[in-house]
Enzyme design. Structure first.
Site, PDB file in Angstrom:
ATOM      1  N   LEU A 107       0.514  -1.244   0.007  1.00  0.00           N
ATOM      2  CA  LEU A 107      -0.120   0.313   0.156  1.00  0.00           C
ATOM      3  C   LEU A 107       0.541   1.407  -0.437  1.00  0.00           C
ATOM      4  O   LEU A 107       1.178   2.206   0.559  1.00  0.00           O
ATOM      5  CB  LEU A 107      -0.993   0.007   1.260  1.00  0.00           C
ATOM      6  CG  LEU A 107      -2.231  -0.783   1.337  1.00  0.00           C
ATOM      7  CD1 LEU A 107      -2.830  -1.059   2.509  1.00  0.00           C
ATOM      8  CD2 LEU A 107      -2.753  -0.621  -0.506  1.00  0.00           C
ATOM      9  N   HIS A 108       1.673   1.631  -1.314  1.00  0.00           N
ATOM     10  CA  HIS A 108       2.282   2.724  -1.421  1.00  0.00           C
ATOM     11  C   HIS A 108       2.111   3.025  -2.122  1.00  0.00           C
ATOM     12  O   HIS A 108       1.944   2.974  -3.869  1.00  0.00           O
ATOM     13  CB  HIS A 108       3.846   2.217  -1.239  1.00  0.00           C
ATOM     14  CG  HIS A 108       4.496   2.983  -1.064  1.00  0.00           C
ATOM     15  ND1 HIS A 108       5.079   3.936  -0.452  1.00  0.00           N
ATOM     16  CD2 HIS A 108       5.538   3.949  -2.402  1.00  0.00           C
ATOM     17  CE1 HIS A 108       5.691   4.755  -0.889  1.00  0.00           C
ATOM     18  NE2 HIS A 108       6.560   4.748  -2.130  1.00  0.00           N
ATOM     19  N   ALA A 109       2.298   4.609  -2.407  1.00  0.00           N
ATOM     20  CA  ALA A 109       1.659   5.948  -2.777  1.00  0.00           C
ATOM     21  C   ALA A 109       0.876   5.140  -4.304  1.00  0.00           C
ATOM     22  O   ALA A 109      -0.390   5.436  -3.838  1.00  0.00           O
ATOM     23  CB  ALA A 109       2.948   5.644  -4.298  1.00  0.00           C
ATOM     24  N   ARG A 110       1.121   4.318  -6.022  1.00  0.00           N
ATOM     25  CA  ARG A 110      -0.326   4.016  -6.325  1.00  0.00           C
ATOM     26  C   ARG A 110      -1.268   3.494  -5.723  1.00  0.00           C
ATOM     27  O   ARG A 110      -2.020   3.980  -6.117  1.00  0.00           O
ATOM     28  CB  ARG A 110       0.295   4.023  -8.128  1.00  0.00           C
ATOM     29  CG  ARG A 110      -0.735   3.523  -9.220  1.00  0.00           C
ATOM     30  CD  ARG A 110      -0.545   3.229 -10.713  1.00  0.00           C
ATOM     31  NE  ARG A 110      -1.807   3.072 -11.534  1.00  0.00           N
ATOM     32  CZ  ARG A 110      -1.987   2.436 -11.669  1.00  0.00           C
ATOM     33  NH1 ARG A 110      -1.338   0.964 -11.772  1.00  0.00           N
ATOM     34  NH2 ARG A 110      -2.942   2.279 -12.434  1.00  0.00           N
ATOM     35  N   PRO A 111      -1.386   1.958  -5.283  1.00  0.00           N
ATOM     36  CA  PRO A 111      -1.447   1.173  -5.295  1.00  0.00           C
ATOM     37  C   PRO A 111      -3.065   2.437  -4.331  1.00  0.00           C
ATOM     38  O   PRO A 111      -3.710   1.651  -3.527  1.00  0.00           O
ATOM     39  CB  PRO A 111      -1.480   0.138  -5.031  1.00  0.00           C
ATOM     40  CG  PRO A 111      -0.250   0.381  -5.278  1.00  0.00           C
ATOM     41  CD  PRO A 111       0.418   1.870  -5.225  1.00  0.00           C
TER      42      PRO A 111
END
Length: 99
Positions: free
Chosen positions: A13-17
């Site tokens: 769960l980083h940046a884009r997601p």
């Protein structure tokens, strides 16, 4: 309602997601919460519409999270996002169902 999902994105769960998940959660009028699951127990939930909150969970590829909302449709939509590797192919698995 609760639903547990394994994160498929290689970056967790980083940046884009996180942005995609937060955007979807923000469209829902009621509260949507998400918590990282460790040893079968859900931790402290955060607002799923908050990119910073999502990233602060520290959820990585293969980690399990628990979604909570009053509407099974938003849970299904968010579970689908989490079960997608964001590289074009579904790679995760959603467990459980509404309830």
């Amino acid at each position: 309602m609760h639903r547990r999902v394994t994160i498929a994105s290689p970056v967790g769960l980083h940046a884009r997601p996180a942005a995609l998940l937060a955007e979807a959660a923000a469209r829902y009028e009621g509260p949507v919460r998400i918590a990282k699951v460790d040893d079968g127990e859900a931790g402290t939930p955060v607002d799923a519409a908050s990119v910073l909150g999502l990233m602060a969970l520290g959820a990585r590829h293969g980690d399990e999270v628990e979604l909570t909302a009053d509407d099974g449709r938003i849970l299904a939509e968010l579970a689908e996002l989490l079960a997608d590797d964001h590289e074009g192919s579904p790679a995760g698995r959603a467990e459980g169902g509404p309830g």
